[in-house]
Write a protein that holds these residues in place. Structure first.
Motif, PDB file in Angstrom:
ATOM      1  N   LEU A 296       0.841  -1.200   0.000  1.00  0.00           N
ATOM      2  CA  LEU A 296       0.000   0.000   0.000  1.00  0.00           C
ATOM      3  C   LEU A 296       0.880   1.256   0.000  1.00  0.00           C
ATOM      4  CD1 LEU A 296      -2.878   1.246   0.343  1.00  0.00           C
ATOM      5  CD2 LEU A 296      -2.487   1.146   2.809  1.00  0.00           C
ATOM      6  N   VAL A 297       1.884   1.227   0.899  1.00  0.00           N
ATOM      7  CA  VAL A 297       2.786   2.380   0.998  1.00  0.00           C
ATOM      8  C   VAL A 297       3.487   2.621  -0.339  1.00  0.00           C
ATOM      9  CG1 VAL A 297       4.888   3.236   2.119  1.00  0.00           C
ATOM     10  CG2 VAL A 297       3.136   2.082   3.484  1.00  0.00           C
ATOM     11  N   GLN A 298       3.926   1.517  -0.958  1.00  0.00           N
ATOM     12  CA  GLN A 298       4.651   1.625  -2.237  1.00  0.00           C
ATOM     13  C   GLN A 298       3.778   2.225  -3.344  1.00  0.00           C
ATOM     14  OE1 GLN A 298       5.948  -2.085  -3.965  1.00  0.00           O
ATOM     15  NE2 GLN A 298       8.045  -1.637  -3.310  1.00  0.00           N
ATOM     16  N   SER A 299       2.514   1.743  -3.410  1.00  0.00           N
ATOM     17  CA  SER A 299       1.620   2.248  -4.453  1.00  0.00           C
ATOM     18  C   SER A 299       1.361   3.730  -4.254  1.00  0.00           C
ATOM     19  CB  SER A 299       0.270   1.531  -4.428  1.00  0.00           C
ATOM     20  OG  SER A 299       0.454   0.181  -4.333  1.00  0.00           O
ATOM     21  N   ILE A 300       1.144   4.107  -3.004  1.00  0.00           N
ATOM     22  CA  ILE A 300       0.856   5.525  -2.749  1.00  0.00           C
ATOM     23  C   ILE A 300       2.087   6.373  -3.064  1.00  0.00           C
ATOM     24  CG2 ILE A 300       0.294   7.207  -0.966  1.00  0.00           C
ATOM     25  CD1 ILE A 300      -1.615   5.170   0.216  1.00  0.00           C
ATOM     26  N   ASP A 301       3.273   5.859  -2.696  1.00  0.00           N
ATOM     27  CA  ASP A 301       4.515   6.596  -3.030  1.00  0.00           C
ATOM     28  C   ASP A 301       4.621   6.814  -4.533  1.00  0.00           C
ATOM     29  OD1 ASP A 301       5.224   6.821  -0.464  1.00  0.00           O
ATOM     30  OD2 ASP A 301       6.832   5.302  -0.494  1.00  0.00           O
ATOM     31  N   LYS A 302       4.325   5.764  -5.276  1.00  0.00           N
ATOM     32  CA  LYS A 302       4.431   5.843  -6.727  1.00  0.00           C
ATOM     33  C   LYS A 302       3.456   6.887  -7.279  1.00  0.00           C
ATOM     34  CE  LYS A 302       5.466   1.874  -8.930  1.00  0.00           C
ATOM     35  NZ  LYS A 302       5.079   0.549  -9.425  1.00  0.00           N
ATOM     36  N   ALA A 303       2.215   6.851  -6.738  1.00  0.00           N
ATOM     37  CA  ALA A 303       1.196   7.805  -7.195  1.00  0.00           C
ATOM     38  C   ALA A 303       1.626   9.240  -6.897  1.00  0.00           C
ATOM     39  CB  ALA A 303      -0.138   7.502  -6.521  1.00  0.00           C
ATOM     40  N   ILE A 304       2.235   9.432  -5.707  1.00  0.00           N
ATOM     41  CA  ILE A 304       2.700  10.790  -5.369  1.00  0.00           C
ATOM     42  C   ILE A 304       3.811  11.219  -6.326  1.00  0.00           C
ATOM     43  CG2 ILE A 304       3.900  12.161  -3.615  1.00  0.00           C
ATOM     44  CD1 ILE A 304       2.363  10.629  -1.500  1.00  0.00           C
ATOM     45  N   GLY A 305       4.722  10.260  -6.589  1.00  0.00           N
ATOM     46  CA  GLY A 305       5.829  10.562  -7.516  1.00  0.00           C
ATOM     47  C   GLY A 305       5.301  10.967  -8.881  1.00  0.00           C
ATOM     48  N   PHE A 306       4.286  10.259  -9.322  1.00  0.00           N
ATOM     49  CA  PHE A 306       3.700  10.550 -10.625  1.00  0.00           C
ATOM     50  C   PHE A 306       3.100  11.953 -10.641  1.00  0.00           C
ATOM     51  CE2 PHE A 306       0.103  10.386 -13.572  1.00  0.00           C
ATOM     52  CZ  PHE A 306       0.752   9.973 -14.718  1.00  0.00           C
ATOM     53  N   ALA A 307       2.291  12.224  -9.618  1.00  0.00           N
ATOM     54  CA  ALA A 307       1.655  13.555  -9.561  1.00  0.00           C
ATOM     55  C   ALA A 307       2.713  14.646  -9.505  1.00  0.00           C
ATOM     56  CB  ALA A 307       0.743  13.632  -8.342  1.00  0.00           C
ATOM     57  N   GLN A 308       3.779  14.358  -8.730  1.00  0.00           N
ATOM     58  CA  GLN A 308       4.835  15.360  -8.568  1.00  0.00           C
ATOM     59  C   GLN A 308       5.550  15.637  -9.898  1.00  0.00           C
ATOM     60  OE1 GLN A 308       5.511  17.104  -5.699  1.00  0.00           O
ATOM     61  NE2 GLN A 308       6.763  18.305  -7.121  1.00  0.00           N
ATOM     62  N   SER A 309       5.838  14.533 -10.640  1.00  0.00           N
ATOM     63  CA  SER A 309       6.608  14.759 -11.874  1.00  0.00           C
ATOM     64  C   SER A 309       5.776  15.497 -12.919  1.00  0.00           C
ATOM     65  CB  SER A 309       7.164  13.450 -12.414  1.00  0.00           C
ATOM     66  OG  SER A 309       6.109  12.554 -12.609  1.00  0.00           O
ATOM     67  N   VAL A 310       4.459  15.230 -12.931  1.00  0.00           N
ATOM     68  CA  VAL A 310       3.617  15.964 -13.885  1.00  0.00           C
ATOM     69  C   VAL A 310       3.598  17.451 -13.518  1.00  0.00           C
ATOM     70  CG1 VAL A 310       1.271  16.264 -14.744  1.00  0.00           C
ATOM     71  CG2 VAL A 310       2.195  13.974 -14.451  1.00  0.00           C
ATOM     72  N   LEU A 311       3.490  17.700 -12.224  1.00  0.00           N
ATOM     73  CA  LEU A 311       3.501  19.100 -11.769  1.00  0.00           C
ATOM     74  C   LEU A 311       4.824  19.773 -12.133  1.00  0.00           C
ATOM     75  CD1 LEU A 311       1.904  19.218  -8.223  1.00  0.00           C
ATOM     76  CD2 LEU A 311       1.079  20.290 -10.307  1.00  0.00           C
ATOM     77  N   ASP A 312       5.931  19.032 -11.903  1.00  0.00           N
ATOM     78  CA  ASP A 312       7.259  19.589 -12.195  1.00  0.00           C
ATOM     79  C   ASP A 312       7.392  19.915 -13.684  1.00  0.00           C
ATOM     80  OD1 ASP A 312       7.908  19.349  -9.625  1.00  0.00           O
ATOM     81  OD2 ASP A 312       9.261  17.626  -9.848  1.00  0.00           O
ATOM     82  N   TYR A 313       6.853  18.994 -14.505  1.00  0.00           N
ATOM     83  CA  TYR A 313       6.983  19.204 -15.944  1.00  0.00           C
ATOM     84  C   TYR A 313       6.282  20.493 -16.357  1.00  0.00           C
ATOM     85  CZ  TYR A 313       6.802  18.459 -20.928  1.00  0.00           C
ATOM     86  OH  TYR A 313       6.940  18.608 -22.278  1.00  0.00           O
ATOM     87  N   GLY A 314       5.079  20.681 -15.803  1.00  0.00           N
ATOM     88  CA  GLY A 314       4.336  21.906 -16.114  1.00  0.00           C
ATOM     89  C   GLY A 314       5.082  23.133 -15.637  1.00  0.00           C
ATOM     90  N   ARG A 315       5.705  23.016 -14.463  1.00  0.00           N
ATOM     91  CA  ARG A 315       6.341  24.185 -13.876  1.00  0.00           C
ATOM     92  C   ARG A 315       7.658  24.527 -14.573  1.00  0.00           C
ATOM     93  NH1 ARG A 315       7.339  22.543  -8.588  1.00  0.00           N
ATOM     94  NH2 ARG A 315       5.118  22.169  -8.409  1.00  0.00           N
ATOM     95  N   GLN A 316       8.451  23.477 -14.875  1.00  0.00           N
ATOM     96  CA  GLN A 316       9.802  23.777 -15.364  1.00  0.00           C
ATOM     97  C   GLN A 316       9.806  24.427 -16.745  1.00  0.00           C
ATOM     98  OE1 GLN A 316      11.864  22.135 -17.757  1.00  0.00           O
ATOM     99  NE2 GLN A 316      10.373  20.666 -18.493  1.00  0.00           N
ATOM    100  N   SER A 317       8.770  24.119 -17.559  1.00  0.00           N
ATOM    101  CA  SER A 317       8.788  24.747 -18.882  1.00  0.00           C
ATOM    102  C   SER A 317       8.452  26.238 -18.773  1.00  0.00           C
ATOM    103  CB  SER A 317       7.833  24.036 -19.824  1.00  0.00           C
ATOM    104  OG  SER A 317       6.623  23.804 -19.159  1.00  0.00           O
ATOM    105  N   ALA A 318       7.894  26.622 -17.601  1.00  0.00           N
ATOM    106  CA  ALA A 318       7.505  28.026 -17.465  1.00  0.00           C
ATOM    107  C   ALA A 318       8.638  28.912 -16.953  1.00  0.00           C
ATOM    108  CB  ALA A 318       6.315  28.128 -16.523  1.00  0.00           C
ATOM    109  N   THR A 319       9.586  28.325 -16.184  1.00  0.00           N
ATOM    110  CA  THR A 319      10.610  29.194 -15.594  1.00  0.00           C
ATOM    111  C   THR A 319      11.923  29.113 -16.353  1.00  0.00           C
ATOM    112  OG1 THR A 319      11.002  27.360 -14.102  1.00  0.00           O
ATOM    113  CG2 THR A 319       9.810  29.237 -13.186  1.00  0.00           C
TER     114      THR A 319
END
Ligand code: ATP
Ligand code: MG
Length: 476
Positions: A296-319
């Motif tokens: 359970l912990v692993q799946s949730i970690d993975k989901a957080i990582g996924f959400a984080q990387s999508v957010l990062d991708y959106g952010r990094q192209s802007a700055t």
């Protein structure tokens, strides 16, 4: 709208004036070319007329039995009608002279031989008369009816010929001018209706549309002309339609992207709460819970990582990057640490960058390039499950006068074919379970933001990526 109308050239500026001016100049230039031969022709027939009158006078002389005793008034009248000072008629070795009374014949005269008819001589004759003919005397020599043994010579002043030639030239000039003006006026009307008006319509439409490309009412309505203008109108209409729908699509995508980013952001926060709860669940003593909790912990970690990387991708192209002096060796060590290479139980990390290399770069963004490359290498080597002997990841540093090259390579299994097909394409390039397919897309974008290039280099063994940076970013 008002400013655009002002930006357009008025009816007498721009294209139409250029066309009219060109036509007038061309017609006048053509007239100059035509003028010389026609003036030569005029001069020739003028001189021939004088010679003919001279011939008639000579014949009158011939017909009178006692020519020498003709009354002076008759001789003078004959000569005046030919505009001549004297006439000489040579025939079969004899010659007769008819001269004005009380007039001293000039000693010098310019001979015009009517038997010479080549165009160059005739044209030179015109120029000669116009330039020097005001005070000279001409001696016109010609044959009677083409008989070489009957020669007429007429001696006369050149000034009347010059005066007539000037009048002729002036008339011809005004005639050409009127012709040029009429032609260009007709052409102006024609050209402005057929060409200028539609071009102005096209130009005005282009200017208007470029100001407000999101307004579909400004898209060109093409006429049904079949010529080039028609093609242009239809081409412009298609281009504007495409541009309009592209812009609309982009706006929709941008709106969608924003919505996704917001949802993703909230999702990550929710997942973080779930992560905290699952950590607590893992502490429950129940053996079943103990077995399931890590997954359970692993799946949730993975989901957080996924959400984080999508957010990062959106952010990094802007700055855009904010460069500061950075120690390259140190920065790569830190990236390797973040990627889990430093202190890894089996993978060896080799940093080939010399110690004192400093560059000007954005430390966070620059580290993320290598973080992504190292992480991919580590994941590939770990996935090989110990099948690789002495697994390693290394960076080799090289420089040319123009470039700094950082080669990142590993001795892993190499790129799977699916990854190769969409390499560097965001969300598409992943070939592993749980991969987002963003790592390489982000790394390439960040390299380019630093003025460099990120390339995959095919090798028989392992995987190699080259980060090539402009040498100018090196500061020590
Ligand atoms: N060093 C490497 N060795 C083998 N395969 C690699 C290597 N680097 C990348 N790949 C392959 O390229 C794919 C794309 O990599 P990329 O970093 O873009 O996405 P990802 O690693 O799948 O996901 P993310 O990095 O977003 O978590 C990977 O899925 C992997 O299959
Ligand atoms: Mg990756």
């Amino acid at each position: 709208m008002a400013t655009q109308t002002r930006a357009m050239p008025g009816p007498f500026s721009g294209l139409s004036v250029k066309i009219i001016a060109t036509i007038i100049v061309v017609i006048l230039a053509v007239e100059v070319v035509i003028y010389l031969p026609s003036a030569a022709n005029f001069r020739q027939s003028w001189l021939n007329d004088r010679l003919r009158v001279g011939t008639v006078a000579a014949h009158v002389l011939d017909a009178v039995p006692d020519a020498m005793n003709l009354p002076r008034t008759l001789t003078d009248r004959l000569l005046n009608s030919a505009g001549a000072l004297a006439i000489v008629y040579r025939r079969e070795g004899q010659s007769q002279l008819l001269a004005l009374d009380n007039v001293e014949l000039p000693r010098e005269a310019v001979t015009v031989d009517m038997r010479q008819r080549d165009p160059a001589t005739l044209i030179m004759g015109v120029l000669d008369t116009l330039l020097f003919g005001s005070n000279r005397t001409l001696r016109i020599v010609g044959e009677e009816n083409g008989q070489p043994d009957r020669v007429i010579e007429v001696l006369m002043p050149e000034a009347p010929l010059r005066a007539d030639l000037l009048v002729y030239s002036r008339n011809l000039f005004f005639l050409s001018l009127i012709l040029a003006i009429i032609t260009s006026a007709v052409l102006y009307v024609f050209v402005s209706r057929i060409l200028i008006a539609p071009i102005r319509r096209l130009t005005a439409n282009m200017v208007d549309f470029s100001e407000a490309p999101e307004n579909p009412g400004l898209i060109m309505a093409p006429s049904d002309r079949q010529d080039e203008i028609g093609v242009m109108e239809r081409g412009l209409a298609t281009m504007e339609t495409d541009l309009y729908s592209m812009l609309r699509q982009r706006r929709h995508l941008a709106d969608l992207g924003l919505a996704v980013a917001k949802i993703n952001h909230d999702l990550r926060n929710t997942l973080t709460s779930a992560q905290l709860l699952s950590d607590q669940v893992a502490n429950v003593d129940d053996p079943k819970v103990q077995r399931l909790a890590p997954r359970l912990v692993q799946s949730i970690d993975k989901a957080i990582g996924f959400a984080q990387s999508v957010l990062d991708y959106g952010r990094q192209s802007a700055t855009p990057p904010r460069p500061v002096p950075v120690d390259l060796h140190l920065l790569l060590d830190e990236a390797a640490f973040d990627a889990g290479l430093v202190g890894h139980p089996s993978i060896r990390w080799r940093n080939g960058v010399p110690d004192a290399v400093s560059i000007s770069a954005d430390p966070d963004q620059f580290a993320r390039i290598f973080d992504n490359l190292f992480k991919n290498a580590r994941e590939a080597l770990e996935a090989a499950n110990g099948k690789i002997e002495e697994p390693y990841v290394e960076v080799v540093f090289d420089e040319t006068p123009d470039w700094l090259v950082l080669t990142v390579s590993d001795n892993g299994p190499g790129l799977p074919p699916r990854a190769r097909e969409n390499l560097f394409v965001a969300f598409e390039g992943s070939a592993k379970a749980g991969g987002t397919g963003l790592g390489l897309a982000i790394a390439r974008e960040l390299t380019e933001a630093h003025g460099g290039r990120l390339n995959y280099v095919d090798q028989p063994l392992g995987t190699r990526f080259d980060v090539t940076l402009p040498h100018a970013i090196r500061i020590a």
